[in-house]
Design a protein around this motif. Sequence first.
Motif, PDB file in Angstrom:
ATOM      1  N   ARG A  96      13.266   7.910  -3.243  1.00 39.18           N
ATOM      2  CA  ARG A  96      11.930   7.514  -3.637  1.00 39.18           C
ATOM      3  C   ARG A  96      10.869   8.467  -3.395  1.00 39.18           C
ATOM      4  O   ARG A  96      10.917   9.405  -2.789  1.00 39.18           O
ATOM      5  CB  ARG A  96      11.602   6.143  -2.513  1.00 39.18           C
ATOM      6  CG  ARG A  96      12.115   4.969  -2.796  1.00 39.18           C
ATOM      7  CD  ARG A  96      11.397   3.780  -2.048  1.00 39.18           C
ATOM      8  NE  ARG A  96      12.078   2.794  -2.561  1.00 39.18           N
ATOM      9  CZ  ARG A  96      11.434   1.286  -2.129  1.00 39.18           C
ATOM     10  NH1 ARG A  96      10.233   1.278  -1.375  1.00 39.18           N
ATOM     11  NH2 ARG A  96      11.656   0.226  -2.642  1.00 39.18           N
TER      12      ARG A  96
ATOM     13  N   THR B 142       6.494   8.989  -4.281  1.00 45.32           N
ATOM     14  CA  THR B 142       4.991   8.442  -4.803  1.00 45.32           C
ATOM     15  C   THR B 142       4.357   9.389  -5.745  1.00 45.32           C
ATOM     16  O   THR B 142       4.227  10.587  -5.400  1.00 45.32           O
ATOM     17  CB  THR B 142       4.309   8.113  -3.617  1.00 45.32           C
ATOM     18  OG1 THR B 142       5.166   7.500  -2.586  1.00 45.32           O
ATOM     19  CG2 THR B 142       3.067   7.355  -3.976  1.00 45.32           C
TER      20      THR B 142
ATOM     21  N   LYS C 217       2.867  -0.250  -7.793  1.00 48.90           N
ATOM     22  CA  LYS C 217       1.689   0.560  -8.007  1.00 48.90           C
ATOM     23  C   LYS C 217       0.374  -0.068  -7.135  1.00 48.90           C
ATOM     24  O   LYS C 217       0.005  -1.271  -7.203  1.00 48.90           O
ATOM     25  CB  LYS C 217       1.428   0.785  -9.380  1.00 48.90           C
ATOM     26  CG  LYS C 217       1.010  -0.117 -10.495  1.00 48.90           C
ATOM     27  CD  LYS C 217       0.969   0.205 -11.826  1.00 48.90           C
ATOM     28  CE  LYS C 217       0.713  -1.051 -12.838  1.00 48.90           C
ATOM     29  NZ  LYS C 217       0.603  -0.636 -14.130  1.00 48.90           N
TER      30      LYS C 217
ATOM     31  N   THR D  57       6.720  -3.786   0.145  1.00 46.61           N
ATOM     32  CA  THR D  57       6.525  -2.407   0.513  1.00 46.61           C
ATOM     33  C   THR D  57       5.492  -1.930   1.332  1.00 46.61           C
ATOM     34  O   THR D  57       4.550  -2.425   1.042  1.00 46.61           O
ATOM     35  CB  THR D  57       6.651  -1.427  -0.972  1.00 46.61           C
ATOM     36  OG1 THR D  57       7.722  -1.725  -1.669  1.00 46.61           O
ATOM     37  CG2 THR D  57       6.727   0.016  -0.455  1.00 46.61           C
TER      38      THR D  57
ATOM     39  N   ILE E 213       3.147   0.880   2.185  1.00 47.94           N
ATOM     40  CA  ILE E 213       2.529   2.107   1.635  1.00 47.94           C
ATOM     41  C   ILE E 213       1.677   2.667   2.819  1.00 47.94           C
ATOM     42  O   ILE E 213       0.447   1.922   2.519  1.00 47.94           O
ATOM     43  CB  ILE E 213       2.177   2.118   0.449  1.00 47.94           C
ATOM     44  CG1 ILE E 213       3.332   1.259  -0.479  1.00 47.94           C
ATOM     45  CG2 ILE E 213       2.092   3.428  -0.328  1.00 47.94           C
ATOM     46  CD1 ILE E 213       2.789   0.856  -1.978  1.00 47.94           C
TER      47      ILE E 213
ATOM     48  N   TRP F 207       0.613   7.422   1.355  1.00 49.56           N
ATOM     49  CA  TRP F 207       1.440   7.782   0.218  1.00 49.56           C
ATOM     50  C   TRP F 207       2.990   7.769   0.474  1.00 49.56           C
ATOM     51  O   TRP F 207       3.655   7.866  -0.281  1.00 49.56           O
ATOM     52  CB  TRP F 207       1.133   9.250   0.095  1.00 49.56           C
ATOM     53  CG  TRP F 207      -0.025   9.550  -0.613  1.00 49.56           C
ATOM     54  CD1 TRP F 207      -1.345  10.023  -0.031  1.00 49.56           C
ATOM     55  CD2 TRP F 207      -0.509   9.364  -2.047  1.00 49.56           C
ATOM     56  NE1 TRP F 207      -2.195  10.071  -1.052  1.00 49.56           N
ATOM     57  CE2 TRP F 207      -1.696   9.761  -2.246  1.00 49.56           C
ATOM     58  CE3 TRP F 207       0.339   9.302  -3.111  1.00 49.56           C
ATOM     59  CZ2 TRP F 207      -2.361   9.632  -3.356  1.00 49.56           C
ATOM     60  CZ3 TRP F 207      -0.469   9.018  -4.275  1.00 49.56           C
ATOM     61  CH2 TRP F 207      -1.657   9.494  -4.464  1.00 49.56           C
ATOM     62  N   GLN F 208       3.449   7.405   1.754  1.00 47.10           N
ATOM     63  CA  GLN F 208       4.717   6.937   2.285  1.00 47.10           C
ATOM     64  C   GLN F 208       5.200   5.393   2.047  1.00 47.10           C
ATOM     65  O   GLN F 208       4.382   4.618   2.731  1.00 47.10           O
ATOM     66  CB  GLN F 208       4.962   7.384   3.695  1.00 47.10           C
ATOM     67  CG  GLN F 208       4.658   8.941   3.852  1.00 47.10           C
ATOM     68  CD  GLN F 208       4.843   9.491   5.243  1.00 47.10           C
ATOM     69  OE1 GLN F 208       4.437   8.772   6.283  1.00 47.10           O
ATOM     70  NE2 GLN F 208       5.628  10.307   5.429  1.00 47.10           N
ATOM     71  N   PRO F 209       6.131   5.322   1.099  1.00 51.42           N
ATOM     72  CA  PRO F 209       6.504   4.047   1.136  1.00 51.42           C
ATOM     73  C   PRO F 209       7.479   3.610   1.933  1.00 51.42           C
ATOM     74  O   PRO F 209       8.664   4.240   1.668  1.00 51.42           O
ATOM     75  CB  PRO F 209       7.125   3.969  -0.556  1.00 51.42           C
ATOM     76  CG  PRO F 209       7.551   5.459  -0.601  1.00 51.42           C
ATOM     77  CD  PRO F 209       6.647   6.081   0.208  1.00 51.42           C
TER      78      PRO F 209
ATOM     79  N   GLN G  93      -1.538   4.979  -7.803  1.00 55.71           N
ATOM     80  CA  GLN G  93      -0.321   5.433  -7.010  1.00 55.71           C
ATOM     81  C   GLN G  93       0.929   4.700  -7.302  1.00 55.71           C
ATOM     82  O   GLN G  93       0.667   3.565  -7.344  1.00 55.71           O
ATOM     83  CB  GLN G  93      -0.893   5.127  -5.614  1.00 55.71           C
ATOM     84  CG  GLN G  93       0.230   5.594  -4.663  1.00 55.71           C
ATOM     85  CD  GLN G  93      -0.175   4.903  -3.243  1.00 55.71           C
ATOM     86  OE1 GLN G  93      -0.146   3.583  -2.983  1.00 55.71           O
ATOM     87  NE2 GLN G  93      -0.143   5.578  -2.233  1.00 55.71           N
TER      88      GLN G  93
ATOM     89  N   VAL H  69       4.881   3.997  -6.788  1.00 56.99           N
ATOM     90  CA  VAL H  69       5.946   4.160  -6.216  1.00 56.99           C
ATOM     91  C   VAL H  69       7.311   4.002  -6.929  1.00 56.99           C
ATOM     92  O   VAL H  69       7.298   2.970  -7.764  1.00 56.99           O
ATOM     93  CB  VAL H  69       6.068   3.031  -4.854  1.00 56.99           C
ATOM     94  CG1 VAL H  69       7.628   3.469  -4.140  1.00 56.99           C
ATOM     95  CG2 VAL H  69       5.026   3.480  -3.954  1.00 56.99           C
TER      96      VAL H  69
ATOM     97  N   GLU I  41      11.512   4.988  -7.857  1.00 59.88           N
ATOM     98  CA  GLU I  41      13.076   5.397  -6.984  1.00 59.88           C
ATOM     99  C   GLU I  41      14.098   5.521  -8.103  1.00 59.88           C
ATOM    100  O   GLU I  41      13.951   5.053  -9.359  1.00 59.88           O
ATOM    101  CB  GLU I  41      13.259   4.336  -5.923  1.00 59.88           C
ATOM    102  CG  GLU I  41      13.764   2.826  -6.496  1.00 59.88           C
ATOM    103  CD  GLU I  41      14.428   1.987  -5.449  1.00 59.88           C
ATOM    104  OE1 GLU I  41      13.886   2.329  -4.284  1.00 59.88           O
ATOM    105  OE2 GLU I  41      15.164   1.222  -6.024  1.00 59.88           O
TER     106      GLU I  41
END
Length: 342
Positions: free
Chosen positions: A126, A128, A146, A216, A218, A221-223, A334, A336, A338
């Motif tokens: 994954r 971002t 998003k 998710t 988030i 910036w970290q999912p 933003q 995300v 994968e």
Amino acid sequence: MKIDTSLTLRQLPETMSQADLQFTVATEEDFDDIMAMSQDIYGGLDYLPTRYTSWLQDTNRIVILARKEDKVIALESVCMIDDGETMLVEGLRVAPQERGKGVAGVLLRFCSELVKSKYPEVKVCRLTRDDRLGPKDFEKYRLITKQGILLVRFKAEDVKSQLSVLNKGKEIQSSSSTSSSSSSSSKCPPVRLDHTAVHQLYLTTDLMQGVLPNLTIIQDWQPFKPVPTTMATLLKKDIDWMVDDVSKPAVASLCTFPYRVPVGKDWYYLNIDMYGKDLDLVKEQFLCHLERHTDTLEGHVMCQMFLDPLLWKPMAEYCQNTLSVELVKEYTEQCVVESDVI
């Protein structure tokens, strides 16, 4: 889950290397070279200077450098999350003179092979993005979710003054209104959550399923997926957790405590991740975060809020017209994404 950095790079398949690139594990001594390589990233809002040392100490993470003729030309960080099923790729940096030459792709393949060789249970990769996705991107990745990115800046003193005016207006309105007010924000005032409440709300009930974007979390910036190891990681951070109603939440938010950024003297960065689609409740929580985290600040603040794309325009107008803050840039996203790790 500790990533073993003692793995020698020669153990990886030859197809994962490029003749003129060398790969090494990043160290504290590489900091200045990395900062020189990534100057002016994100217009002075680069998070890497404040996180680099902690990344090197993170037992779930490895930071790899690509070198060319002994000079650092690229960096990528990989962190294992979601009970070891997800490889989170962060912090990609490529030196300006090397961009567009395929260095990022080679480095990502190298990092993926490194992780797979040590953690065969990893299932997905994954990352971002903050740019528009095109057809080629969807050939490589699938979109998870998003959010719109709303970036504003202001003087802390000015916003504190505006918040004071708004609060006085609310007090006057409250004293003259009846108990049958139809305002959703008055029915559901924001509630700050302690660690026990966070754990219960996100892990032991289904209440957050309709609030979180595609289930998710988030955070800056970290999912993450809402699983026990995720919550253990997040609860170690300086984060304000908020909801409108613990019994039936419609909007939730995570606010990262402000930290200094190299835009100029006395500049701070404030990050707010907002989940939910109720505009009034989003405004209410936004104001609460601003009031709490600008109270002790003196100087300038860059505030970045991530929110449902449909709420971006009305929130941008609210920030400009009601709070009198400056909109730094127009709408961006933003995303995300994968891909499967094969």
